[in-house]
Design a protein around this motif. Structure first.
Motif, mmCIF file in Angstrom:
data_model
loop_
_atom_site.group_PDB
_atom_site.id
_atom_site.type_symbol
_atom_site.label_atom_id
_atom_site.label_comp_id
_atom_site.label_asym_id
_atom_site.label_seq_id
_atom_site.Cartn_x
_atom_site.Cartn_y
_atom_site.Cartn_z
ATOM 1 N N UNK A 160 0.814 -1.227 0.000
ATOM 2 C CA UNK A 160 0.000 0.000 0.000
ATOM 3 C C UNK A 160 0.843 1.270 0.000
ATOM 4 N N UNK A 161 2.043 1.214 0.569
ATOM 5 C CA UNK A 161 2.923 2.382 0.547
ATOM 6 C C UNK A 161 3.340 2.707 -0.884
ATOM 7 N N UNK A 162 3.675 1.675 -1.660
ATOM 8 C CA UNK A 162 4.036 1.884 -3.056
ATOM 9 C C UNK A 162 2.849 2.402 -3.861
ATOM 10 N N UNK A 163 1.658 1.892 -3.530
ATOM 11 C CA UNK A 163 0.467 2.255 -4.292
ATOM 12 C C UNK A 163 0.072 3.711 -4.077
ATOM 13 N N UNK A 164 0.070 4.142 -2.809
ATOM 14 C CA UNK A 164 -0.452 5.470 -2.514
ATOM 15 C C UNK A 164 0.636 6.539 -2.407
ATOM 16 N N UNK A 206 6.413 8.138 -3.948
ATOM 17 C CA UNK A 206 7.571 9.026 -3.797
ATOM 18 C C UNK A 206 8.435 8.684 -2.587
ATOM 19 N N UNK A 207 7.931 7.846 -1.679
ATOM 20 C CA UNK A 207 8.730 7.456 -0.515
ATOM 21 C C UNK A 207 9.913 6.608 -0.969
ATOM 22 N N UNK A 208 11.100 6.972 -0.537
ATOM 23 C CA UNK A 208 12.289 6.248 -0.978
ATOM 24 C C UNK A 208 12.308 4.840 -0.392
ATOM 25 N N UNK A 238 10.769 3.239 3.147
ATOM 26 C CA UNK A 238 9.636 2.327 3.026
ATOM 27 C C UNK A 238 9.913 1.031 3.783
ATOM 28 N N UNK A 239 11.122 0.520 3.686
ATOM 29 C CA UNK A 239 11.475 -0.702 4.416
ATOM 30 C C UNK A 239 11.455 -0.465 5.926
ATOM 31 N N UNK A 240 11.922 0.720 6.343
ATOM 32 C CA UNK A 240 11.891 1.053 7.774
ATOM 33 C C UNK A 240 10.454 1.091 8.293
ATOM 34 N N UNK A 241 9.574 1.685 7.525
ATOM 35 C CA UNK A 241 8.162 1.761 7.916
ATOM 36 C C UNK A 241 7.575 0.352 8.029
#
Length: 279
Positions: free
Chosen positions: A121-125, A128-130, A134-137
């Motif tokens: 969902x991070x990639x989808x929405x 722009x997050x590096x 994203x892995x840390x989240x």
């Protein structure tokens, strides 16, 4: 994302209305079968609302209607004050990133690790997050769901049933939702695992200020963590109230469900817990 020093866009625009979910006059038909007929429901902000009903009563269909996966034949669904049933795709996306969903069984992608599932969902929405952030989240959400840190690199096939549900929960929490949908989260778990998941749900609801829409058959869950319970019967929501008040309702299904043998056992367990007789 909240809790780790980053924030999704619009995360500070929390919903301030009394009812983040309002369903009005909902009708769902499949061929000649009518599942819902003029169903109404309001979910209060900040509550854990349990949703119960007999087999085939349309609990999951109701959830799918609210999150836009089921097109109703009639009626309206508003989430955060916006109509889901009449929204164009862009408007709907602006609402969908404010809820998280745990489907039955976790519904994980089998070819992705737990961490990669959470990143979806991070990639989808928020593309722009590096990748590093994203892995840390993802790692943070995995730990938040009660899984050990090493679970982030495991595949669904390497997880137990309970761990799969927690991994699905981690993905549901990826976008820091205001609204969390849980579809039978404790189904298939042993009593200890189910109780632990209930405690986690309550802790997350209190800590994150979540509104939780929880479909369940688990009477212990209803007694332990639900603020109110919505009963679906006769193709509509016939009552929304506390378990104590619902037990007084003069309806055959409600009486059998809450005051039958399993219902009495759940009441006894609740009473023992309140007296401190069990851990």
């Amino acid at each position: 994302m909240a809790g780790n020093g980053t924030h999704a866009p619009d995360a500070h625009h929390r919903f301030r209305g009394e009812f983040p979910v309002e369903v009005t006059g909902l009708v769902n038909r499949f061929g000649t079968q009518t599942v819902h007929e003029n169903l109404d429901l309001k979910v209060r902000r900040g509550e854990i609302l349990g949703v119960v009903g007999g087999s085939g009563s349309g609990k999951s269909v109701l959830m799918r209607s609210i999150i836009g996966l089921q097109n109703p034949n009639a009626g309206d669904v508003e989430v955060f004050g916006r109509s889901i049933t009449s929204a164009d795709p862009d408007e709907e996306i602006g609402v969908r990133n404010r809820w998280g969903v745990l489907f039955q069984g976790g519904a994980l992608f089998s070819t992705l690790t737990v961490g990669e599932n959470v990143e979806v969902p991070l990639k989808q929405f928020y593309p722009e997050i590096e990748p590093g952030l994203r892995r840390d989240i993802a790692r943070y959400k995995v730990r938040m769901s009660g899984l050990p840190k090493e679970a982030v690199d495991k595949y669904p096939s390497e997880l137990s049933g309970g761990m799969k549900k927690r991994a699905g929960l981690a993905r549901a929490l990826a976008l820091d939702p205001e609204l969390l949908f849980l579809d039978e989260p404790t189904a298939g778990l042993d009593p200890i695992g189910a109780a632990a998941f209930d405690r986690l749900t309550k802790e997350l609801q209190e800590t994150l200020g979540l509104t939780v829409f929880l479909i369940t058959h688990d009477l212990d869950t209803l007694h332990e963590i639900c603020d109110r319970v919505a009963v679906i019967a006769d193709k509509r929501v016939i009552a929304v109230d506390t378990v104590a008040n619902l037990m007084q309702l003069d309806h055959p299904w409600v009486q059998e469900y809450f005051n039958g043998p399993r219902g009495r056992a759940a009441q006894a367990t609740k009473a023992m817990h309140s007296k401190g007789d069990t851990p």
